[in-house]
Design an enzyme around this catalytic site. Structure first.
Site, short mmCIF file in Angstrom:
data_model
loop_
_atom_site.label_atom_id
_atom_site.label_comp_id
_atom_site.label_asym_id
_atom_site.label_seq_id
_atom_site.Cartn_x
_atom_site.Cartn_y
_atom_site.Cartn_z
N ILE A 131 126.39 50.35 69.87
CA ILE A 131 127.83 50.08 69.74
C ILE A 131 128.07 48.62 69.34
CG2 ILE A 131 130.05 50.04 70.96
CD1 ILE A 131 128.84 51.94 73.04
N LYS A 200 124.37 43.49 81.68
CA LYS A 200 125.22 43.73 80.51
C LYS A 200 126.67 43.34 80.78
CE LYS A 200 122.27 47.40 78.65
NZ LYS A 200 121.94 48.82 78.75
N1 HSE Z 1 117.56 51.26 79.64
C1 HSE Z 1 118.71 50.90 78.89
C2 HSE Z 1 119.74 52.01 79.02
C3 HSE Z 1 118.33 50.69 77.46
O1 HSE Z 1 119.36 53.11 79.45
O2 HSE Z 1 120.90 51.80 78.73
C4 HSE Z 1 119.42 50.12 76.60
O3 HSE Z 1 119.82 48.85 77.00
#
Ligand code: HSE
Length: 398
Positions: A131, A200
């Site tokens: 995205i 994130k």
């Molecule tokens: N392990 C992460 C997820 C990978 O499942 O979103 C992508 O950042």
């Protein structure tokens, strides 16, 4: 001809190499020149691999080669990813990455180093997989006042939750599938315990508000304790259970960040985000609500976002790169207490008795437990009202 180096020939690094070969003509057209992978750095043995000649073990080969102008750091983890990235930036090389851990832990230092060396440090693939969310927050929305960001930011956990609901799979079965599909982290507890999501949302919060908070300061709860009863009750109350990351500015100017499973009502755009997909709902004062949706993990989708960063850098090679954002590292004094957020709650208690003062709508009795949804309240009031009850589950509504 632009020469790049890919550091780490694993899942995403391998995907990037594959995609660059597949889209060679498109890339050349978009960049106005050929783009070639000169080195692939990986300490493992690739004897007999078709690209064996490009594979080197020592990162210093890349560092000392003035022909390499872009480094794609695809190693993952904090070290040596951080060390290689900062060395490359200091050597005047642009760096792109999908490594959320390194951006969350060292973003402000890496961005400052990039600015000092007139190079770019881009990380579109670090949040939301395929995205485009970093660039919109950096560019399109940079002059709006971001009120809140709510997102499903981890593909693995969303895949697990969806499989539990729609395929009746157990948690362990669904996790094994997510690993086999290349969605999960090397240590999948980073996914299921919410750590990856937390990194994130800290990155998105920094893009929205300029301050990057250490993940350790953010209240983070994963999906390990979600039960089939939680999931079926959610459906009973017209909602779905999702691992939701949230950041927003509070009225006293502090930043609130949290990661926890929440009940998402059907009218919310995040309700229908399923499988490996991520959804990010950005609320801006001027623009209102914007929804970003796409594959949140996976080899080629993530590589697609890395490639977009590489192309972006090359397109600006002869002019000025977009100046890196300036982040400062925040501490607990400017972080609002996430427990003070007011919301509706889903609760389940032992027995048939329910706290009439805070309940809203119907309740569901089954297997000796009663579940209900509360009116909007804060945690302190909820706990007061639930005193004397044996609470077996409690989740906020988004
Ligand atoms: N392990 C992460 C997820 C990978 O499942 O979103 C992508 O950042």
């Amino acid at each position: 001809m632009i020469k790049i180096a890919v550091i780490g020939f694993g899942n995403i690094g391998g995907g990037l190499v594959e995609l660059m070969e597949r889209n060679k003509t498109l890339i050349a057209r978009d960049c106005g020149c050929e783009v070639d992978i000169k080195y692939i750095v990986d300490i493992r043995d690739f004897t007999g691999h078709p690209l064996e000649k490009k594979i080197v073990k020592d990162f210093n080969t890349v560092l000392g080669d003035p022909e390499v102008s872009v480094v794609a750091e695809m190693i993952g983890g904090s070290h040596p990813a951080f060390d290689f990235s900062i060395a490359a930036l200091r050597a005047g090389k642009h760096v792109v990455t999908s490594n959320k851990e390194v951006v969350a832990n060292f973003g402000e230092v890496l961005l400052k180093t990039a600015a000092e060396n007139n190079v770019a440090y881009l990380f579109e693939a670090a949040v939301g997989g395929a995205i485009p969310i970093i660039r919109p927050l950096r560019e399109s929305l940079s002059s709006d006042n971001i009120l809140a960001v709510n997102g499903i930011l981890n593909g693995t956990t969303n895949y697990i939750l969806t499989s539990m609901v729609f395929s009746g799979k157990s948690f362990d079965e669904a996790l094994s599938e997510a690993r086999a599909l290349g969605y999960a982290e090397a240590d999948p507890s980073a996914d299921v315990d919410g750590i990856d999501t937390c990194r994130k949302i800290c990155i998105l919060s920094a893009l929205a508000y300029g301050t990057i908070y250490p993940s350790e300061l953010v209240p983070t709860e994963g999906i390990r304790n979600i039960t089939p009863r939680d999931v079926s009750d959610a459906a009973g109350f017209g909602a779905s259970v999702k691992l939701i990351a949230n950041t927003r500015k509070t009225s006293d100017g502090k930043i609130m960040i949290s990661v926890a499973p929440r009940f998402v009502p059907a009218e919310n755009p995040l309700y229908n985000v399923r499988d490996v997909f991520n959804g990010i709902l950005v609320s801006g004062e001027a623009v209102g609500d914007l929804m970003f949706y796409g594959r949140g993990a996976g080899r080629i989708p993530t590589a697609g976002a890395v490639l977009a960063d590489i192309v972006e850098i090359i397109k600006h090679m002869d002019s000025k790169q977009l100046p890196p954002p300036v982040w400062v590292r925040g501490g607990s004094e400017t972080l609002a207490d996430a427990a003070s957020e007011k919301s509706r709650f889903y609760c389940r208690v032992k027995g048939r008795r329910v706290p009439d003062n805070i309940i809203s709508g119907k309740h569901i009795y089954s297997d000796g437990e009663t579940s209900f949804v509360t009116v909007e309240t804060d945690l302190a009031e909820l706990e007061k009202q639930l005193a004397g009850y044996e609470v077996t589950a409690r989740y906020r509504f988004i």
